[in-house]
Scaffold this motif. Structure first.
Motif, PDB file in Angstrom:
ATOM      1  N   VAL A 164       0.854  -1.185   0.000  1.00 14.40           N
ATOM      2  CA  VAL A 164       0.000   0.000   0.000  1.00 14.40           C
ATOM      3  C   VAL A 164       0.893   1.240   0.000  1.00 14.40           C
ATOM      4  O   VAL A 164       1.750   1.394   0.873  1.00 14.40           O
ATOM      5  N   SER A 165       0.705   2.118  -0.969  1.00 15.22           N
ATOM      6  CA  SER A 165       1.532   3.322  -1.057  1.00 15.22           C
ATOM      7  C   SER A 165       1.156   4.307   0.051  1.00 15.22           C
ATOM      8  O   SER A 165       0.050   4.262   0.610  1.00 15.22           O
ATOM      9  N   GLU A 166       2.092   5.201   0.361  1.00 15.59           N
ATOM     10  CA  GLU A 166       1.830   6.225   1.370  1.00 15.59           C
ATOM     11  C   GLU A 166       0.685   7.131   0.942  1.00 15.59           C
ATOM     12  O   GLU A 166      -0.098   7.608   1.768  1.00 15.59           O
ATOM     13  N   GLU A 167       0.595   7.354  -0.364  1.00 14.44           N
ATOM     14  CA  GLU A 167      -0.481   8.197  -0.880  1.00 14.44           C
ATOM     15  C   GLU A 167      -1.850   7.593  -0.583  1.00 14.44           C
ATOM     16  O   GLU A 167      -2.777   8.293  -0.163  1.00 14.44           O
ATOM     17  N   VAL A 168      -1.966   6.278  -0.787  1.00 11.65           N
ATOM     18  CA  VAL A 168      -3.230   5.594  -0.515  1.00 11.65           C
ATOM     19  C   VAL A 168      -3.518   5.593   0.985  1.00 11.65           C
ATOM     20  O   VAL A 168      -4.659   5.827   1.418  1.00 11.65           O
ATOM     21  N   LYS A 169      -2.481   5.360   1.778  1.00  8.98           N
ATOM     22  CA  LYS A 169      -2.669   5.368   3.235  1.00  8.98           C
ATOM     23  C   LYS A 169      -3.184   6.722   3.713  1.00  8.98           C
ATOM     24  O   LYS A 169      -4.089   6.804   4.547  1.00  8.98           O
ATOM     25  N   GLU A 170      -2.591   7.783   3.188  1.00  8.47           N
ATOM     26  CA  GLU A 170      -2.997   9.132   3.596  1.00  8.47           C
ATOM     27  C   GLU A 170      -4.422   9.437   3.151  1.00  8.47           C
ATOM     28  O   GLU A 170      -5.200  10.057   3.903  1.00  8.47           O
ATOM     29  N   ALA A 171      -4.768   9.003   1.927  1.00  8.22           N
ATOM     30  CA  ALA A 171      -6.127   9.239   1.428  1.00  8.22           C
ATOM     31  C   ALA A 171      -7.152   8.516   2.300  1.00  8.22           C
ATOM     32  O   ALA A 171      -8.220   9.070   2.611  1.00  8.22           O
ATOM     33  N   CYS A 172      -6.822   7.289   2.685  1.00  8.04           N
ATOM     34  CA  CYS A 172      -7.728   6.522   3.544  1.00  8.04           C
ATOM     35  C   CYS A 172      -7.803   7.141   4.937  1.00  8.04           C
ATOM     36  O   CYS A 172      -8.885   7.266   5.527  1.00  8.04           O
ATOM     37  N   SER A 173      -6.651   7.534   5.454  1.00  7.15           N
ATOM     38  CA  SER A 173      -6.599   8.110   6.800  1.00  7.15           C
ATOM     39  C   SER A 173      -7.435   9.382   6.890  1.00  7.15           C
ATOM     40  O   SER A 173      -8.090   9.641   7.911  1.00  7.15           O
ATOM     41  N   SER A 174      -7.428  10.162   5.824  1.00 11.99           N
ATOM     42  CA  SER A 174      -8.210  11.398   5.828  1.00 11.99           C
ATOM     43  C   SER A 174      -9.706  11.135   5.915  1.00 11.99           C
ATOM     44  O   SER A 174     -10.487  12.018   6.277  1.00 11.99           O
ATOM     45  N   LYS A 175     -10.111   9.915   5.562  1.00 16.58           N
ATOM     46  CA  LYS A 175     -11.521   9.520   5.637  1.00 16.58           C
ATOM     47  C   LYS A 175     -11.806   8.684   6.885  1.00 16.58           C
ATOM     48  O   LYS A 175     -12.910   8.143   7.039  1.00 16.58           O
ATOM     49  N   GLY A 176     -10.789   8.553   7.748  1.00 19.32           N
ATOM     50  CA  GLY A 176     -10.972   7.769   8.970  1.00 19.32           C
ATOM     51  C   GLY A 176     -10.929   6.278   8.746  1.00 19.32           C
ATOM     52  O   GLY A 176     -11.481   5.506   9.548  1.00 19.32           O
ATOM     53  N   ILE A 177     -10.275   5.851   7.669  1.00 22.26           N
ATOM     54  CA  ILE A 177     -10.190   4.427   7.336  1.00 22.26           C
ATOM     55  C   ILE A 177      -8.735   3.977   7.385  1.00 22.26           C
ATOM     56  O   ILE A 177      -7.854   4.628   6.813  1.00 22.26           O
ATOM     57  N   GLU A 178      -8.487   2.861   8.051  1.00 17.35           N
ATOM     58  CA  GLU A 178      -7.150   2.280   8.109  1.00 17.35           C
ATOM     59  C   GLU A 178      -7.010   1.279   6.962  1.00 17.35           C
ATOM     60  O   GLU A 178      -7.956   0.545   6.652  1.00 17.35           O
ATOM     61  N   VAL A 179      -5.847   1.239   6.343  1.00 15.55           N
ATOM     62  CA  VAL A 179      -5.611   0.272   5.268  1.00 15.55           C
ATOM     63  C   VAL A 179      -4.393  -0.569   5.618  1.00 15.55           C
ATOM     64  O   VAL A 179      -3.337  -0.052   6.010  1.00 15.55           O
ATOM     65  N   LEU A 180      -4.553  -1.896   5.520  1.00  9.32           N
ATOM     66  CA  LEU A 180      -3.506  -2.860   5.846  1.00  9.32           C
ATOM     67  C   LEU A 180      -3.348  -3.841   4.698  1.00  9.32           C
ATOM     68  O   LEU A 180      -4.285  -4.075   3.925  1.00  9.32           O
ATOM     69  N   THR A 181      -2.175  -4.442   4.601  1.00 12.89           N
ATOM     70  CA  THR A 181      -1.980  -5.508   3.626  1.00 12.89           C
ATOM     71  C   THR A 181      -2.375  -6.842   4.258  1.00 12.89           C
ATOM     72  O   THR A 181      -2.470  -6.971   5.482  1.00 12.89           O
ATOM     73  N   PHE A 182      -2.573  -7.831   3.408  1.00 14.67           N
ATOM     74  CA  PHE A 182      -2.911  -9.168   3.881  1.00 14.67           C
ATOM     75  C   PHE A 182      -1.782  -9.714   4.753  1.00 14.67           C
ATOM     76  O   PHE A 182      -2.032 -10.355   5.788  1.00 14.67           O
ATOM     77  N   GLU A 183      -0.542  -9.459   4.336  1.00 18.24           N
ATOM     78  CA  GLU A 183       0.617  -9.949   5.098  1.00 18.24           C
ATOM     79  C   GLU A 183       0.689  -9.285   6.470  1.00 18.24           C
ATOM     80  O   GLU A 183       1.053  -9.937   7.465  1.00 18.24           O
ATOM     81  N   GLU A 184       0.348  -8.011   6.535  1.00 19.22           N
ATOM     82  CA  GLU A 184       0.341  -7.328   7.835  1.00 19.22           C
ATOM     83  C   GLU A 184      -0.716  -7.926   8.757  1.00 19.22           C
ATOM     84  O   GLU A 184      -0.492  -8.079   9.976  1.00 19.22           O
ATOM     85  N   MET A 185      -1.865  -8.269   8.198  1.00 18.42           N
ATOM     86  CA  MET A 185      -2.917  -8.904   8.996  1.00 18.42           C
ATOM     87  C   MET A 185      -2.473 -10.286   9.472  1.00 18.42           C
ATOM     88  O   MET A 185      -2.721 -10.670  10.624  1.00 18.42           O
ATOM     89  N   LEU A 186      -1.792 -11.032   8.599  1.00 19.02           N
ATOM     90  CA  LEU A 186      -1.288 -12.348   8.989  1.00 19.02           C
ATOM     91  C   LEU A 186      -0.335 -12.238  10.172  1.00 19.02           C
ATOM     92  O   LEU A 186      -0.447 -12.974  11.165  1.00 19.02           O
ATOM     93  N   LYS A 187       0.605 -11.321  10.066  1.00 19.14           N
ATOM     94  CA  LYS A 187       1.605 -11.151  11.128  1.00 19.14           C
ATOM     95  C   LYS A 187       0.945 -10.719  12.431  1.00 19.14           C
ATOM     96  O   LYS A 187       1.271 -11.233  13.517  1.00 19.14           O
ATOM     97  N   LEU A 188      -0.001  -9.794  12.335  1.00 23.61           N
ATOM     98  CA  LEU A 188      -0.696  -9.320  13.520  1.00 23.61           C
ATOM     99  C   LEU A 188      -1.430 -10.459  14.219  1.00 23.61           C
ATOM    100  O   LEU A 188      -1.389 -10.578  15.459  1.00 23.61           O
TER     101      LEU A 188
END
Length: 722
Positions: free
Chosen positions: A243-267
């Motif tokens: 996930v690019s920083e640009e996409v993360k920032e766009a999502c964050s501005s809408k109050g939405i968190e964005v994660l990758t599948f691998e990040e969810m696996l590790k978590l």
């Protein structure tokens, strides 16, 4: 003896050189045929065939055909499967599951792990030309547990109050995401492109979905643009890539968190949570249908519903094939629909393998040839494309090749009519081998549904492929299928007989002239496969499922004398195209009459075709104004016959369709312009000015057929016609 056979075979092999012209197209080059060898082969083929059939081992044949449905006592003429037992009180003992230890979709996967001894489960190709890679059953279960734990860590409670969206093409992560929900008794809600943006917003709001799994950033952005309308949406999980920083920032501005599948696996692996497993009566999924006017309805399906349907299909067909850990299934039909999920349920329950296509329809044939599947589910559009390609090549070939092909087809059909399903005849070796190789060469079963398949195409595949070819009928509300071709039945023109997980009756539709006493009427289904209703829509639930539990499908059926069901009409004038898309013609007509030049419109489509056509009556006043502006001194009748005028009307309708958000498959691909209004006097309208659809179809049948012929002849640029 065998020397003669082999000589004959080699003659044809070397006389008919083959050239690959594309990834999925093989042709025989007439200009390179060695005719001396071919003549020798033709001279010896008859002798070789006789010898081959005498000495060959016995080939598989169909199970003995039995009476295809049983009618229960009573006036309702309820039909059940001949495989259904009758209880002591006279009620049918409808099948609910196959195995005692697999009564939920979770238990089905656990059983598959045990049956396969942790064998391969989910396969994919990282890139073209590369072999399939596999995750084992235990790896799938472990990843599902980790993803489910991560969702709990993110604050989403286990249990039936949590709905999770999946918006992706078929891939291993789709199944893992689904089973992560199952592991914690959450409810999956698939989203898909053809629903449209408004429908996706409606679904996320109605189901109160806080998290959506997606496979592309494009889909993420599509939902993000409408996120202000979906306040409950909190997390996106991107299945593939970073996930690019640009996409993360766009999502964050809408109050939405964005994660990758691998990040969810590790978590989840670092924070394992206590699982909460489902019971059979818990909701497995809410599957939204796009088959009616207005916003889609969410069909509630329990684990018990899905397991019963899986058990029904397996019990109905198990005499034909064995599903074990070596069995392979190709997954390309959308997992967002229950048909593919039901098919995979059978596979998982028996420890078999599911291989996913790469997501590109152009590479599907290549994926099939790499996987060599044993089962191939298909919609008629796919089978029609293969059939047309083969027949087109044969038609353009020389006389000898056409003759051999027809001889082979007739021979296989005669064997099929005797109840023999075989793939080891001499014709398979010299004529059909290349066709069978297109689909991997190891098929045991093909299943088609979603729309009718022509008898000609069905007979071709049953003959040429040398495998079982079944046709089924059903809908989301009955967990996929309620009827299925009975093994050993080689007839066409029907949708098979009742599955052992349900009962079917026909009820009167007097206004259309269909009476149950004449074995015609609306198809109604009852049993453990039938949905519990629509999510948060009690009115539609009561309208569709009556107080006695009968699902009213809206389809008009007819019982054949041999016990099969034939679908003959649609109660509410909603029909399917060959690719399985529903068409609501009245909704489309209401869009087209917004055109300045259209007074009346009639939209029609054959279920064996992939598009719709239209009969258009222009607005006489507006058309005459247009003619005057163009200095055309013509009568209204002559204007309706003028090609340029017809093209102008057609183009204006195209613009109106775009403005009205009609999907591509809803837009007419050709029109016939007529000057005669639909009226009560010509019997094309009712006294209350409703369209008499059957009468209009009959009145314009020749024009409709002509439009389809023109579309098929010149498909690149459909247009209007006088």
């Amino acid at each position: 003896m065998f020397a003669i056979v082999l000589t004959s075979l080699f003659s044809f092999v070397y006389a008919l050189p083959v050239r690959r012209v594309s990834d999925d197209q093989l042709v025989i080059m007439d200009d390179e045929i060695d005719y001396q060898l071919l003549i020798y082969g033709a001279a010896t083929i008859a002798i070789g065939t006789v010898i081959y059939l005498v000495v060959k081992k016995t080939s598989p044949s169909s199970p003995k055909a039995i009476k295809q449905s049983v009618i229960l006592p009573g006036d309702e003429r309820i039909h059940i499967s001949p495989l259904t037992n009758i209880n002591e009180d006279g009620t049918p003992d409808l099948i609910e599951y196959t195995y005692e230890d697999a009564r939920t979709m979770y238990e089905a996967m656990i059983r598959g792990n045990e049956q396969s001894k942790n064998g391969p489960c989910l396969g994919w190709r990282p890139a073209p030309e590369e072999p399939f890679q596999w995750l084992t059953y235990q790896e799938v279960l472990d990843r599902a547990y980790a993803i489910g734990s991560a969702m709990v860590v993110k604050g989403f409670s286990p249990g039936q109050n949590t709905y999770i969206g999946i918006y992706a093409n078929n891939r291993p992560e789709w199944v893992i995401a689904e089973h992560s929900c199952i592991k914690f008794n959450m409810i999956t809600v698939p989203l898909y492109d053809t629903l449209g943006d408004d429908a996706c917003v409606h679904i996320i709001n109605q189901a109160n979905i806080p998290l959506v799994f997606l496979d592309t950033v494009d889909k993420l952005n599509k939902l993000l643009k409408r996120s202000d309308e979906m306040s409950m949406l909190k997390v996106f999980v991107l299945m593939v890539g970073e996930v690019s920083e640009e996409v993360k920032e766009a999502c964050s501005s809408k109050g939405i968190e964005v994660l990758t599948f691998e990040e969810m696996l590790k978590l989840g692996q670092e924070n394992k949570k206590e699982e909460q497993l489902p019971s059979p009566e818990d909701v497995f999924t809410v599957c939204y249908t796009s088959g009616t006017t207005g916003l889609p309805k969410g069909v509630i399906l329990t684990h018990a519903n899905m397991v019963a349907d899986i058990a029904s299909v397996f019990t109905h067909t198990k005499e034909c094939f064995d599903v074990d850990s070596n069995y392979r299934h190709i997954s390309y039909l959308p997992l967002a629909h229950v048909f593919e999920r039901a098919m995979q349920g059978i596979v998982f329950m028996h420890g078999a393998k599911v291989g996913f296509f790469q997501g590109d329809p152009k590479l599907l044939t290549d994926d099939i040839q790499a996987l060599k599947p044993h089962s191939f589910p298909a919609v008629p559009r796919v089978l029609n494309r293969i059939y047309d390609r083969v027949i087109g090549q044969v038609s353009s070939a020389g006389w000898l090749k056409r003759t051999l092909f027809n001889m082979a087809l007739n021979s296989k059909r005669k064997a099929m009519e005797r109840g023999e399903i075989r793939f080891d005849t001499i014709w398979d070796k010299i004529v059909f081998k290349k066709i069978q190789t297109m689909l991997g060469g190891e098929l045991l079963m093909m299943i088609t549904g979603a729309a009718p398949l022509s008898a000609e195409t069905m007979l071709f595949f049953r003959s040429a492929m040398g495998c079982w070819v079944f046709e089924g009928y059903g809908q989301t509300e009955c967990s996929a299928g309620c009827t299925f071709t009975y093994p050993g039945d080689m007839t066409c023109g029907h949708v098979g007989t009742v599955l052992p997980g349900c009962m079917i009756k026909l009820v009167d539709v007097e206004e259309m002239g269909y009476l149950s006493s004449e074995d015609k009427g609306e198809v109604c289904v009852k049993g453990p496969i039938v949905s519990k209703g629509y999510l948060k829509n009690e009115a539609k639930t009561k309208e569709t499922i009556d107080a006695d539990g009968w699902l009213h499908t809206g389809d008009i059926g007819e019982w054949l004398s041999t016990g099969q069901l034939k679908i003959v009409d649609r109660k509410k004038h909603i029909f399917k195209l060959s690719q399985g898309e529903y068409i609501a013609p009245e909704k489309i007509e209401n869009v087209y009459i917004k055109s300045l030049y259209v007074a009346q419109a009639f939209v029609f489509g054959y279920s064996l075709k992939s598009c719709v056509v239209g009969i258009v009556i222009p607005d006489e006043e507006e058309l005459m104004k247009y003619a005057k502006s163009k200095s055309l001194d013509m009568t209204f009748q002559d204007l309706c016959k003028n090609k340029e005028i017809c093209e102008m009307i057609f183009q204006d309708m195209n613009q109106v369709a775009k403005n009205g958000d009609l999907k591509g498959f809803e837009q007419v691909k050709k029109i016939h312009v007529s000057s005669e209004l639909f009226s009560v006097e010509n019997n094309l309208l009712t006294p209350t000015f409703k369209t008499r659809r059957k009468q209009i179809e009959n009145a314009y049948k020749s024009e409709i057929d002509a439009m389809y012929e023109q579309i098929e002849a010149v498909s690149p640029s459909p247009s209007g016609t006088a």
